[in-house]
Design an enzyme around this catalytic site. Structure first.
Site, PDB file in Angstrom:
ATOM      1  N   LYS A 227     -20.924 -23.774 -19.829  1.00  0.00           N
ATOM      2  CA  LYS A 227     -20.499 -23.617 -21.215  1.00  0.00           C
ATOM      3  C   LYS A 227     -19.072 -23.089 -21.252  1.00  0.00           C
ATOM      4  CE  LYS A 227     -24.486 -24.785 -22.928  1.00  0.00           C
ATOM      5  NZ  LYS A 227     -24.660 -25.921 -23.855  1.00  0.00           N
ATOM      6  N   GLU A 281     -17.948 -31.860 -23.158  1.00  0.00           N
ATOM      7  CA  GLU A 281     -19.036 -32.201 -24.086  1.00  0.00           C
ATOM      8  C   GLU A 281     -18.837 -31.482 -25.423  1.00  0.00           C
ATOM      9  OE1 GLU A 281     -22.811 -31.874 -22.171  1.00  0.00           O
ATOM     10  OE2 GLU A 281     -23.900 -31.490 -24.030  1.00  0.00           O
ATOM     11  N   GLU A 310     -25.858 -34.853 -28.933  1.00  0.00           N
ATOM     12  CA  GLU A 310     -27.047 -34.059 -29.247  1.00  0.00           C
ATOM     13  C   GLU A 310     -27.083 -33.629 -30.709  1.00  0.00           C
ATOM     14  OE1 GLU A 310     -25.997 -30.714 -26.427  1.00  0.00           O
ATOM     15  OE2 GLU A 310     -26.867 -29.524 -28.027  1.00  0.00           O
ATOM     16  N   ASP A 333     -30.420 -37.962 -28.275  1.00  0.00           N
ATOM     17  CA  ASP A 333     -31.400 -36.877 -28.327  1.00  0.00           C
ATOM     18  C   ASP A 333     -32.740 -37.467 -28.771  1.00  0.00           C
ATOM     19  OD1 ASP A 333     -31.576 -33.626 -28.804  1.00  0.00           O
ATOM     20  OD2 ASP A 333     -32.839 -34.748 -30.191  1.00  0.00           O
TER      21      ASP A 333
END
Lengths: 452, 452
Positions: A227, A281, A310, A333
């Site tokens: 992250k 991402e 997502e 997703d």
């Protein structure tokens, strides 16, 4: 669609929805730049049939507070589901899909996005689970065994025809038809590639990150995701730490969870480019097709792709992202878009544009679902594993009746009939919010404070 | 932000939400190609303050079933609202806006779209209503009296800076600052232009359409909108009928309510182009920026603009539509995007691109709200009425304490403090769903069948 009389005549006798939560915020599993304290949760649907003990189980994934809103929305669709025959539903699944997602009053609350679309996805996932169980096939096998024409019949192509026509879709499916059996054999033997996402959650200490990376290497993982987006110095330090353990022979990905503006994303990633991430991402708002396109253009000379999906609301958003080259990795997703019916149109379009599909997973139950999607995508639509790997996170699988089977960093094909979505009865009951035993105890001892 | 101590120290003592519905489906008011049977409704919020009898009233507009879901979502935000001081909220309204719309768990259900964003809009609308009442100003006047810097402080610019910077926004506001007073005087005298939308609902008979047009002419209306998209032959016939009554000296607009695919929209409108519509509204999916761009390009040689916005989820979608030239008329909505805070960023961007803003109204209460938006837009941001008119429909105003005042086809500036959002107590109670007297009676006599 070929349906036995036994299946065709059955009706949906009862739809029940549950608010099921897991207290993951206690350990900061899943924490990132914007989701600081998720309790992985599902709005869970059980469909009972009129003339069979088979039940359809499905869900939409959420992260705690608000799961009750999705449950409420699911119950609002009950009147379109209960009493409906399976012949009516599966016999023209594309039409049923539109009836559900475009209910003349409920559609105002989307349309085809957010709470109402997630509610539809949960119901549709349960319908796919029931269909698999009735045909005694895992859902990936059910879909893979469709003829090209049958497969197309479950899709609503509205809003997609300027990007992919039914004829083009048919062509893709027919091209792959003759070699399906050999890919199925291959999958049954060796599974499908995965990547692990649990090494660099925002809330983890350096020691925990290092330990997770070392464990990952020992287990044979080749892809690692971290992250980023709170502090560029912190990201730099953590990226350096991860690379020092995994080296450059393994792949590193970075995930910003929508935290940046467009130019900020570009500037920030220039500072992290030396760690050669495969992708960045969710660099910005999931709604910003043109913003993603700008980031993708700026990242291209650095060898960094853009990954997103997502939080992508529906096929119309994916259509734009794919046709503009705004993403290089398509992260569908299993619960946010309208289940397999809608996903198929996205997979077909991605295949047309040779965009690899790397489904979003982790959370709770997402791995169980999306393995099916990746498998039928490989068998019927996009017969390659070049850059097509499926996300994996190693938590909460123990609550499912048929949890994923991982070997050497690969998902092994599920063989149990259905969509692998069914929770163990004990797990379901203990985690119902707020009255299941787990939550009663956490609330009583002060570890959980309800938000309303 | 300048706030008196009296305002600053107050707290939100109580948030209450109501499901309020009006049985408009009985007469097919509001019917169109995809919304065949709307019951105009609102998820209604009342905020009580700690040290004042003033109440904040606000709402999100819905069309019947599902209003309860939005009410449920509003209640989920209660924990972020109750107990909060007005100094904390209005003192840094941009930050409060982000706290609310990006709650770390609830944002998963959007983010910034659909049910959760509408719930935030309802709460924020009530906060604006309370602020106006506390300052004893209608909301348009409250906003118009802000300095440029104060006005910017209520906006969250995240995701907008690649299209408009705070400096650019400040420049627009400063340019208009010195002439604000004269525009305010003008508005107080003559109001703002409107267009009427009620002549061509899909469910109306030819006689009813003709009668509505004749009434419109008699009342001095110059703009008329019809619904299209179910049958091109039917559309052709109805367009001919309307033109035969209103002539070509008045303007006709067409509204497809998202029913077409992109190429279908282009082909269909070529067949209706001879009736010279000013715009085609919602030709396709509201999420399809690039689709709208393609339609806009094809319509340009025909002299037809593209209008959209009532289903546009947030500022990020408007950003793309505006910067790509995908719309020629920007139809912001008072309840779907995040209230005035978010609308201001859209109005500023529209002004930068010289795109006229024609707010979506009709339904119930939307006219009451958006008149404020159009007025402060004209006074502070876009000082022109060229193609900037506000939608109007003549129903359900009688339920509001301070209903719109229309004269000669123009909205006259509301003078009552607040956001004109407050329902009469009797109307509120009678229309609460499902236990208000109106619904109890309709249900008892079989005219209404609950959907779950």
């Amino acid at each position: 669609m070929n349906l036995s009389d036994e299946i065709r005549k059955q009706k949906i006798a009862k739809l029940t929805a549950y608010d099921v939560r897991f207290p993951t915020s206690l350990t900061l599993d899943g924490s990132d730049a914007v989701h600081t304290d998720p309790d992985y949760s599902i709005a869970y649907v059980v469909l009972k049939l009129s003339d069979s003990p088979v039940e359809g189980h499905g869900f939409a994934f959420t992260i705690g507070n608000g799961t009750d809103i999705v449950v409420h929305a699911i119950e609002s669709y009950r009147y379109l589901v209960e009493g409906r025959s399976l012949g009516d539903i599966y016999g023209n699944f594309g039409k049923f899909w539109r009836d559900l997602t475009n209910d003349s009053q409920l559609r105002w609350l989307g349309p085809e996005k957010g709470v109402v679309h997630m509610a539809c996805a949960a119901i549709l996932n349960a319908l796919w689970d029931a269909w698999g169980k009735l045909e005694k096939k895992p859902v990936w096998k059910l879909v893979s065994d469709f003829t090209p024409e049958q497969l197309l019949s479950v899709i609503d192509f509205r809003y997609m025809t300027d990007a992919i026509t039914q004829d083009e879709a048919l062509q893709i499916l027919r091209t792959n038809e003759s070699t399906k059996a050999q890919r199925e054999q291959e999958i049954l033997k060796t599974g499908i590639p995965a990547y692990v996402t649990s090494v660099g959650w925002m809330g983890y200490s350096d020691e925990k990150i290092k330990k997770r990376c070392e464990e990952g290497l020992a287990e044979g993982w080749k892809y690692y995701k971290m992250k980023v987006g709170v502090s560029v110095d912190d990201d730099y330090r953590r990226a350096k730490l991860i690379r020092s353990v995994i080296g450059y022979e393994n792949k590193l990905m970075m995930d910003a969870n929508q935290v940046w503006d467009v130019q900020q994303a570009i500037d920030w990633m220039h500072k992290l480019a030396e760690f050669k991430p495969l992708w960045i991402e969710e660099p910005t708002s999931p709604d910003d097709v043109l913003g993603h396109e700008a980031v993708a253009k700026a990242m291209n000379p650095l060898g960094i792709g853009v990954a997103t999906g997502e939080h992508c609301a529906n096929r119309v958003m994916f259509k734009q992202l794919i046709t503009r080259g705004a993403l290089q990795f398509c992260q569908v997703d299993g619960c946010r878009t309208g289940s397999i019916n809608e996903l198929l149109s996205i997979l077909l379009l991605a295949a047309k544009h040779k965009i690899p599909v790397c489904p979003h997973a982790g959370g709770v139950g997402l791995c169980e679902l999306v393995q099916h999607i990746s498998i039928f995508n490989y068998i019927c639509i996009a017969p390659t594993f070049e850059n097509q790997m499926t996300e994996f996170a190693n938590h909460l699988h123990e609550h499912f009746i048929a949890p994923v089977v991982m070997k050497n960093g690969r998902y092994h094909a599920p063989l149990v009939p259905g969509y692998s979505a069914e929770l163990k009865k004990d797990s379901l009951e203990a985690h119902i919010y707020p009255h299941g035993s787990v939550w009663k105890e956490l609330t009583a001892n002060g570890q959980h404070k309800p938000r309303h």
